[in-house]
Design an enzyme around this catalytic site. Structure first.
Site, PDB file in Angstrom:
ATOM      1  N   ARG A   1      11.395  -6.022   4.581  1.00  0.00           N
ATOM      2  CA  ARG A   1      10.975  -4.537   4.533  1.00  0.00           C
ATOM      3  C   ARG A   1      12.092  -3.782   5.589  1.00  0.00           C
ATOM      4  O   ARG A   1      12.459  -4.470   6.695  1.00  0.00           O
ATOM      5  CB  ARG A   1       9.665  -4.411   5.267  1.00  0.00           C
TER       6      ARG A   1
ATOM      7  N   ARG B   1      -0.878  -9.306  13.100  1.00  0.00           N
ATOM      8  CA  ARG B   1      -1.217  -8.249  12.292  1.00  0.00           C
ATOM      9  C   ARG B   1      -2.133  -8.865  11.285  1.00  0.00           C
ATOM     10  O   ARG B   1      -3.165  -8.341  11.042  1.00  0.00           O
ATOM     11  CB  ARG B   1      -0.087  -7.423  11.718  1.00  0.00           C
TER      12      ARG B   1
ATOM     13  N   LYS C   1       0.658  -0.969   0.111  1.00  0.00           N
ATOM     14  CA  LYS C   1      -0.030   0.005   0.107  1.00  0.00           C
ATOM     15  C   LYS C   1       0.899   1.280  -0.059  1.00  0.00           C
ATOM     16  O   LYS C   1       0.780   2.276  -0.728  1.00  0.00           O
ATOM     17  CB  LYS C   1      -0.884  -0.021   1.072  1.00  0.00           C
TER      18      LYS C   1
ATOM     19  N   ARG D   1      -9.339   1.305   8.638  1.00  0.00           N
ATOM     20  CA  ARG D   1      -8.912   0.052   8.861  1.00  0.00           C
ATOM     21  C   ARG D   1      -9.833  -0.814   9.572  1.00  0.00           C
ATOM     22  O   ARG D   1      -9.642  -2.021   9.870  1.00  0.00           O
ATOM     23  CB  ARG D   1      -7.460   0.011   9.954  1.00  0.00           C
TER      24      ARG D   1
ATOM     25  N   ARG E   1      11.436  -2.715  11.093  1.00  0.00           N
ATOM     26  CA  ARG E   1      10.631  -2.325  12.128  1.00  0.00           C
ATOM     27  C   ARG E   1      10.101  -3.401  13.131  1.00  0.00           C
ATOM     28  O   ARG E   1       9.913  -4.566  12.741  1.00  0.00           O
ATOM     29  CB  ARG E   1       9.271  -1.807  11.478  1.00  0.00           C
TER      30      ARG E   1
HETATM   31  P1  ADP Z   1       2.172  -1.729   3.258  1.00  0.00           P
HETATM   32  O1  ADP Z   1       2.346  -0.434   3.189  1.00  0.00           O
HETATM   33  O2  ADP Z   1       0.937  -2.332   2.575  1.00  0.00           O
HETATM   34  O3  ADP Z   1       2.472  -2.409   4.464  1.00  0.00           O
HETATM   35  P2  ADP Z   1       4.812  -1.699   1.823  1.00  0.00           P
HETATM   36  O4  ADP Z   1       4.505  -0.717   0.691  1.00  0.00           O
HETATM   37  O5  ADP Z   1       5.589  -1.065   2.951  1.00  0.00           O
HETATM   38  O6  ADP Z   1       3.528  -2.332   2.386  1.00  0.00           O
HETATM   39  O7  ADP Z   1       5.462  -3.196   1.165  1.00  0.00           O
HETATM   40  C1  ADP Z   1       6.090  -4.116   2.288  1.00  0.00           C
HETATM   41  C2  ADP Z   1       7.397  -4.407   1.504  1.00  0.00           C
HETATM   42  O8  ADP Z   1       7.316  -5.162   0.386  1.00  0.00           O
HETATM   43  C3  ADP Z   1       8.320  -3.207   1.453  1.00  0.00           C
HETATM   44  O9  ADP Z   1       9.586  -3.905   1.791  1.00  0.00           O
HETATM   45  C4  ADP Z   1       8.334  -3.170  -0.127  1.00  0.00           C
HETATM   46  O10 ADP Z   1       9.800  -2.699  -0.495  1.00  0.00           O
HETATM   47  C5  ADP Z   1       8.080  -4.444  -0.755  1.00  0.00           C
HETATM   48  N1  ADP Z   1       7.032  -4.476  -1.879  1.00  0.00           N
HETATM   49  C6  ADP Z   1       6.228  -3.697  -2.101  1.00  0.00           C
HETATM   50  N2  ADP Z   1       5.467  -4.148  -3.059  1.00  0.00           N
HETATM   51  C7  ADP Z   1       6.316  -5.055  -3.769  1.00  0.00           C
HETATM   52  C8  ADP Z   1       5.830  -5.827  -4.828  1.00  0.00           C
HETATM   53  N3  ADP Z   1       5.169  -5.613  -5.859  1.00  0.00           N
HETATM   54  N4  ADP Z   1       6.577  -6.965  -5.024  1.00  0.00           N
HETATM   55  C9  ADP Z   1       7.828  -7.118  -4.178  1.00  0.00           C
HETATM   56  N5  ADP Z   1       8.024  -6.586  -2.899  1.00  0.00           N
HETATM   57  C10 ADP Z   1       6.978  -5.498  -2.670  1.00  0.00           C
HETATM   58  P1  AMP Z   2       1.092   0.636   9.129  1.00  0.00           P
HETATM   59  O1  AMP Z   2       2.199   1.620   8.862  1.00  0.00           O
HETATM   60  O2  AMP Z   2       0.096   0.979   7.932  1.00  0.00           O
HETATM   61  O3  AMP Z   2       1.436  -0.838   8.703  1.00  0.00           O
HETATM   62  O4  AMP Z   2       0.638   0.757  10.397  1.00  0.00           O
HETATM   63  C1  AMP Z   2       1.326   0.410  11.473  1.00  0.00           C
HETATM   64  C2  AMP Z   2       0.431   0.377  12.937  1.00  0.00           C
HETATM   65  O5  AMP Z   2      -0.123   1.572  13.147  1.00  0.00           O
HETATM   66  C3  AMP Z   2      -0.674  -0.830  12.699  1.00  0.00           C
HETATM   67  O6  AMP Z   2      -0.355  -2.077  12.998  1.00  0.00           O
HETATM   68  C4  AMP Z   2      -1.803  -0.322  13.791  1.00  0.00           C
HETATM   69  O7  AMP Z   2      -1.331  -0.374  15.163  1.00  0.00           O
HETATM   70  C5  AMP Z   2      -1.433   1.475  13.702  1.00  0.00           C
HETATM   71  N1  AMP Z   2      -2.307   2.171  12.665  1.00  0.00           N
HETATM   72  C6  AMP Z   2      -2.065   2.581  11.670  1.00  0.00           C
HETATM   73  N2  AMP Z   2      -3.131   2.959  10.907  1.00  0.00           N
HETATM   74  C7  AMP Z   2      -4.056   2.840  11.950  1.00  0.00           C
HETATM   75  C8  AMP Z   2      -5.906   2.904  11.633  1.00  0.00           C
HETATM   76  N3  AMP Z   2      -6.168   3.438  10.635  1.00  0.00           N
HETATM   77  N4  AMP Z   2      -6.336   2.376  12.782  1.00  0.00           N
HETATM   78  C9  AMP Z   2      -5.763   1.714  13.888  1.00  0.00           C
HETATM   79  N5  AMP Z   2      -4.498   1.451  13.750  1.00  0.00           N
HETATM   80  C10 AMP Z   2      -3.681   2.054  12.931  1.00  0.00           C
END
Ligand code: ADP
Ligand code: AMP
Length: 243
Positions: free
Chosen positions: A156, A200, A42, A117, A189
Protein backbone atom coordinates in the site's frame (compact mmCIF):
# COMPACT_ATOMS: atom_id res chain seq x y z
CA UNK A 1 -29.36 8.21 -18.10
CA UNK A 2 -27.20 9.87 -15.46
CA UNK A 3 -24.15 10.20 -17.67
CA UNK A 4 -26.18 11.82 -20.45
CA UNK A 5 -27.50 14.30 -17.89
CA UNK A 6 -24.00 15.01 -16.63
CA UNK A 7 -23.02 15.67 -20.20
CA UNK A 8 -25.69 18.20 -20.98
CA UNK A 9 -26.02 20.08 -17.69
CA UNK A 10 -23.74 22.53 -15.92
CA UNK A 11 -21.95 21.78 -12.67
CA UNK A 12 -24.58 23.13 -10.27
CA UNK A 13 -27.39 21.32 -12.07
CA UNK A 14 -25.46 18.07 -11.90
CA UNK A 15 -25.08 18.56 -8.14
CA UNK A 16 -28.82 19.15 -7.83
CA UNK A 17 -29.69 16.11 -9.95
CA UNK A 18 -27.38 14.00 -7.79
CA UNK A 19 -29.08 15.20 -4.58
CA UNK A 20 -32.52 14.44 -5.98
CA UNK A 21 -31.30 11.08 -7.21
CA UNK A 22 -30.04 10.33 -3.71
CA UNK A 23 -33.30 11.40 -2.16
CA UNK A 24 -35.54 9.26 -4.37
CA UNK A 25 -33.32 6.23 -4.86
CA UNK A 26 -32.54 5.24 -1.33
CA UNK A 27 -30.24 8.09 -0.33
CA UNK A 28 -32.11 8.19 2.95
CA UNK A 29 -31.08 4.59 3.54
CA UNK A 30 -27.40 4.99 2.87
CA UNK A 31 -25.89 5.08 6.33
CA UNK A 32 -23.13 2.57 5.82
CA UNK A 33 -20.36 1.12 8.00
CA UNK A 34 -17.34 -0.57 6.45
CA UNK A 35 -16.01 -3.46 8.52
CA UNK A 36 -12.94 -5.58 7.92
CA UNK A 37 -9.33 -6.14 8.94
CA UNK A 38 -6.78 -3.39 8.36
CA UNK A 39 -5.92 -3.58 4.65
CA UNK A 40 -9.08 -5.47 3.68
CA UNK A 41 -10.02 -2.69 1.26
CA UNK A 42 -12.47 -0.67 3.35
CA UNK A 43 -11.08 2.68 2.23
CA UNK A 44 -10.85 1.62 -1.42
CA UNK A 45 -14.50 0.54 -1.47
CA UNK A 46 -15.73 3.42 0.74
CA UNK A 47 -14.36 5.95 -1.77
CA UNK A 48 -16.16 4.20 -4.63
CA UNK A 49 -19.43 4.02 -2.67
CA UNK A 50 -19.17 7.71 -1.71
CA UNK A 51 -18.67 8.69 -5.34
CA UNK A 52 -21.41 6.51 -6.79
CA UNK A 53 -24.10 7.44 -4.27
CA UNK A 54 -22.93 11.05 -3.68
CA UNK A 55 -22.53 10.67 0.07
CA UNK A 56 -19.57 11.71 2.27
CA UNK A 57 -16.73 9.28 3.01
CA UNK A 58 -15.80 9.59 6.68
CA UNK A 59 -12.51 7.90 7.53
CA UNK A 60 -11.37 8.24 11.13
CA UNK A 61 -7.85 7.15 10.10
CA UNK A 62 -7.74 10.00 7.54
CA UNK A 63 -9.04 12.46 10.15
CA UNK A 64 -6.31 11.43 12.59
CA UNK A 65 -3.61 11.57 9.89
CA UNK A 66 -4.75 15.09 8.88
CA UNK A 67 -4.56 16.13 12.55
CA UNK A 68 -1.06 14.67 12.85
CA UNK A 69 0.03 16.54 9.73
CA UNK A 70 -1.38 19.81 11.09
CA UNK A 71 0.24 19.25 14.51
CA UNK A 72 -3.02 19.53 16.49
CA UNK A 73 -3.42 18.35 20.09
CA UNK A 74 -5.70 15.52 18.88
CA UNK A 75 -3.07 14.53 16.32
CA UNK A 76 -0.32 14.43 18.94
CA UNK A 77 -2.42 12.22 21.22
CA UNK A 78 -3.57 9.89 18.43
CA UNK A 79 -0.07 9.44 17.00
CA UNK A 80 1.29 7.75 20.12
CA UNK A 81 -1.30 4.96 19.71
CA UNK A 82 -1.28 4.75 15.92
CA UNK A 83 2.50 4.34 15.67
CA UNK A 84 2.27 1.33 17.98
CA UNK A 85 -0.55 -0.27 15.98
CA UNK A 86 -2.97 0.30 18.86
CA UNK A 87 -6.44 1.82 18.78
CA UNK A 88 -6.87 5.42 19.81
CA UNK A 89 -9.02 5.54 23.00
CA UNK A 90 -12.79 5.56 22.38
CA UNK A 91 -13.27 8.96 24.01
CA UNK A 92 -11.01 10.61 21.42
CA UNK A 93 -12.99 9.26 18.47
CA UNK A 94 -16.69 8.94 19.38
CA UNK A 95 -17.62 12.64 19.69
CA UNK A 96 -15.64 13.43 16.59
CA UNK A 97 -17.72 11.03 14.47
CA UNK A 98 -21.04 11.84 16.13
CA UNK A 99 -20.49 15.57 15.44
CA UNK A 100 -19.49 14.83 11.87
CA UNK A 101 -22.60 12.78 10.98
CA UNK A 102 -24.82 15.59 12.26
CA UNK A 103 -23.53 17.93 9.56
CA UNK A 104 -25.79 18.91 6.66
CA UNK A 105 -23.93 16.97 3.98
CA UNK A 106 -24.75 13.73 5.86
CA UNK A 107 -28.52 14.12 5.51
CA UNK A 108 -28.72 11.62 2.62
CA UNK A 109 -26.37 9.14 4.26
CA UNK A 110 -22.61 8.57 4.63
CA UNK A 111 -20.06 5.83 4.63
CA UNK A 112 -18.05 5.29 7.81
CA UNK A 113 -14.60 3.82 7.21
CA UNK A 114 -12.61 2.69 10.24
CA UNK A 115 -15.37 3.48 12.73
CA UNK A 116 -16.72 1.86 14.85
CA UNK A 117 -13.77 -0.31 15.83
CA UNK A 118 -14.92 -1.42 19.29
CA UNK A 119 -18.25 -2.46 20.82
CA UNK A 120 -18.40 0.69 23.02
CA UNK A 121 -17.91 2.83 19.87
CA UNK A 122 -20.76 0.98 18.13
CA UNK A 123 -23.02 1.40 21.14
CA UNK A 124 -22.21 5.10 21.42
CA UNK A 125 -22.98 5.57 17.72
CA UNK A 126 -26.29 3.72 17.96
CA UNK A 127 -27.27 5.75 21.01
CA UNK A 128 -26.48 9.07 19.34
CA UNK A 129 -28.40 8.06 16.20
CA UNK A 130 -31.38 6.77 18.20
CA UNK A 131 -31.59 10.18 19.89
CA UNK A 132 -32.06 11.63 16.38
CA UNK A 133 -34.60 8.93 15.44
CA UNK A 134 -32.10 7.27 13.10
CA UNK A 135 -30.18 3.99 12.76
CA UNK A 136 -27.42 2.60 10.57
CA UNK A 137 -28.62 0.80 7.43
CA UNK A 138 -25.73 -1.48 6.42
CA UNK A 139 -22.54 -2.86 7.93
CA UNK A 140 -20.50 -4.21 5.03
CA UNK A 141 -17.86 -6.70 6.11
CA UNK A 142 -15.05 -6.97 3.55
CA UNK A 143 -13.59 -10.41 4.23
CA UNK A 144 -9.89 -11.03 3.62
CA UNK A 145 -7.90 -13.74 5.44
CA UNK A 146 -4.87 -12.69 7.49
CA UNK A 147 -2.47 -14.40 5.06
CA UNK A 148 -3.35 -11.87 2.34
CA UNK A 149 -3.25 -8.84 4.59
CA UNK A 150 0.51 -8.49 5.06
CA UNK A 151 1.01 -8.49 1.26
CA UNK A 152 -1.69 -5.88 0.86
CA UNK A 153 -0.22 -3.61 3.51
CA UNK A 154 3.42 -3.83 2.45
CA UNK A 155 2.36 -2.78 -1.07
CA UNK A 156 0.00 0.00 0.00
CA UNK A 157 1.19 3.52 -0.82
CA UNK A 158 -0.50 6.68 0.42
CA UNK A 159 -0.23 10.20 -0.95
CA UNK A 160 1.25 12.59 1.63
CA UNK A 161 -0.82 15.48 0.23
CA UNK A 162 -4.33 14.19 -0.61
CA UNK A 163 -4.44 10.83 1.18
CA UNK A 164 -5.28 8.78 -1.94
CA UNK A 165 -4.25 5.13 -1.62
CA UNK A 166 -2.66 2.85 -4.17
CA UNK A 167 -1.03 -0.55 -4.29
CA UNK A 168 2.25 -1.16 -6.08
CA UNK A 169 0.83 -4.31 -7.74
CA UNK A 170 -2.99 -4.23 -7.45
CA UNK A 171 -3.70 -0.52 -7.89
CA UNK A 172 -0.55 1.11 -9.34
CA UNK A 173 -0.16 4.80 -10.17
CA UNK A 174 0.53 5.89 -13.76
CA UNK A 175 3.94 7.27 -12.75
CA UNK A 176 5.93 5.43 -10.12
CA UNK A 177 5.60 6.98 -6.64
CA UNK A 178 3.59 10.00 -7.86
CA UNK A 179 -0.08 10.47 -6.97
CA UNK A 180 -2.44 10.31 -9.99
CA UNK A 181 -4.77 12.84 -8.33
CA UNK A 182 -2.48 15.62 -7.17
CA UNK A 183 1.10 14.63 -8.15
CA UNK A 184 2.01 14.40 -4.44
CA UNK A 185 4.68 12.03 -3.16
CA UNK A 186 3.68 8.49 -2.15
CA UNK A 187 4.84 6.90 1.09
CA UNK A 188 4.59 3.58 2.91
CA UNK A 189 2.61 4.39 6.06
CA UNK A 190 4.64 3.95 9.26
CA UNK A 191 1.96 1.59 10.62
CA UNK A 192 1.99 -0.52 7.42
CA UNK A 193 5.47 -1.87 8.15
CA UNK A 194 5.25 -5.66 8.67
CA UNK A 195 6.14 -5.58 12.38
CA UNK A 196 3.22 -3.22 13.11
CA UNK A 197 0.77 -4.95 10.75
CA UNK A 198 0.81 -8.16 12.81
CA UNK A 199 0.02 -6.17 15.93
CA UNK A 200 -2.83 -4.36 14.18
CA UNK A 201 -4.25 -7.70 13.06
CA UNK A 202 -4.21 -8.94 16.66
CA UNK A 203 -5.94 -5.77 17.80
CA UNK A 204 -8.50 -6.24 15.01
CA UNK A 205 -9.32 -9.81 16.08
CA UNK A 206 -9.61 -8.87 19.74
CA UNK A 207 -11.43 -5.55 19.59
CA UNK A 208 -13.08 -5.08 16.19
CA UNK A 209 -14.12 -8.54 14.97
CA UNK A 210 -16.83 -8.81 17.69
CA UNK A 211 -18.69 -6.11 15.72
CA UNK A 212 -19.56 -8.75 13.11
CA UNK A 213 -21.81 -10.49 15.64
CA UNK A 214 -23.07 -7.14 16.91
CA UNK A 215 -24.33 -6.10 13.46
CA UNK A 216 -25.53 -9.61 12.60
CA UNK A 217 -27.84 -9.33 15.61
CA UNK A 218 -29.03 -5.96 14.35
CA UNK A 219 -29.81 -7.59 10.97
CA UNK A 220 -27.74 -5.14 8.95
CA UNK A 221 -24.61 -7.20 8.27
CA UNK A 222 -23.60 -7.78 4.63
CA UNK A 223 -20.63 -10.05 3.87
CA UNK A 224 -18.55 -9.57 0.72
CA UNK A 225 -15.51 -11.50 -0.46
CA UNK A 226 -12.63 -9.01 -0.35
CA UNK A 227 -10.05 -11.28 -2.01
CA UNK A 228 -11.29 -10.69 -5.56
CA UNK A 229 -10.46 -7.69 -7.82
CA UNK A 230 -11.34 -4.20 -6.57
CA UNK A 231 -14.07 -3.84 -9.23
CA UNK A 232 -15.56 -7.26 -8.41
CA UNK A 233 -15.77 -6.39 -4.72
CA UNK A 234 -17.50 -3.15 -5.67
CA UNK A 235 -19.97 -4.96 -7.96
CA UNK A 236 -20.96 -7.22 -5.04
CA UNK A 237 -21.56 -4.14 -2.87
CA UNK A 238 -23.62 -2.37 -5.54
CA UNK A 239 -25.65 -5.54 -5.87
CA UNK A 240 -26.72 -5.07 -2.27
CA UNK A 241 -27.05 -1.26 -2.17
CA UNK A 242 -28.81 -0.98 -5.52
CA UNK A 243 -27.50 0.25 -8.90
P1 ADP B 1 -8.31 -0.55 4.50
O1 ADP B 1 -8.98 0.79 4.30
O2 ADP B 1 -9.28 -1.64 4.81
O3 ADP B 1 -7.19 -0.49 5.50
P2 ADP B 1 -7.31 -0.15 1.77
O4 ADP B 1 -8.57 0.19 1.03
O5 ADP B 1 -6.37 0.98 2.03
O6 ADP B 1 -7.66 -0.96 3.12
O7 ADP B 1 -6.57 -1.32 0.95
C1 ADP B 1 -5.31 -1.83 1.39
C2 ADP B 1 -4.38 -2.01 0.20
O8 ADP B 1 -4.88 -3.09 -0.63
C3 ADP B 1 -4.29 -0.78 -0.71
O9 ADP B 1 -2.97 -0.69 -1.19
C4 ADP B 1 -5.28 -1.09 -1.84
O10 ADP B 1 -4.90 -0.45 -3.05
C5 ADP B 1 -5.19 -2.61 -1.95
N1 ADP B 1 -6.50 -3.24 -2.28
C6 ADP B 1 -7.73 -2.85 -1.87
N2 ADP B 1 -8.69 -3.70 -2.35
C7 ADP B 1 -8.03 -4.66 -3.06
C8 ADP B 1 -8.44 -5.83 -3.79
N3 ADP B 1 -9.73 -6.18 -3.89
N4 ADP B 1 -7.48 -6.57 -4.39
C9 ADP B 1 -6.17 -6.20 -4.29
N5 ADP B 1 -5.71 -5.13 -3.62
C10 ADP B 1 -6.62 -4.35 -3.00
P1 AMP C 1 -6.98 3.25 9.41
O1 AMP C 1 -6.57 4.35 8.50
O2 AMP C 1 -8.47 3.06 9.46
O3 AMP C 1 -6.23 1.98 9.16
O4 AMP C 1 -6.59 3.73 10.89
C1 AMP C 1 -5.24 3.95 11.25
C2 AMP C 1 -5.10 3.99 12.78
O5 AMP C 1 -5.89 5.07 13.32
C3 AMP C 1 -5.60 2.76 13.51
O6 AMP C 1 -4.64 1.72 13.56
C4 AMP C 1 -5.89 3.34 14.90
O7 AMP C 1 -4.71 3.55 15.64
C5 AMP C 1 -6.46 4.71 14.56
N1 AMP C 1 -7.93 4.68 14.41
C6 AMP C 1 -8.66 4.92 13.28
N2 AMP C 1 -9.97 4.79 13.51
C7 AMP C 1 -10.10 4.44 14.82
C8 AMP C 1 -11.20 4.14 15.68
N3 AMP C 1 -12.46 4.16 15.22
N4 AMP C 1 -10.94 3.83 16.97
C9 AMP C 1 -9.69 3.80 17.44
N5 AMP C 1 -8.61 4.05 16.70
C10 AMP C 1 -8.79 4.38 15.39
Amino acid sequence: FRSSLNFSLGRIEVQRVKMLYGYFYGGKHMKIIMLGAPGAGKGTQAKKIAEKYSIPHISTGDIFRANIKNGTELGKKAKTYMDQGLLVPDELVVDLVVDRVKQDDCSNGYVLDGFPRTIPQAEALDKALAAMGEAMDYAINVEVPDENIVRRMSGRRACVDCGATYHIVYAPTKEENICDNCHGELILREDDKPETVQKRLNVYHEQTQPLIDYYTEKNILVEVDGTVDIDEVFAAIVNVLGA
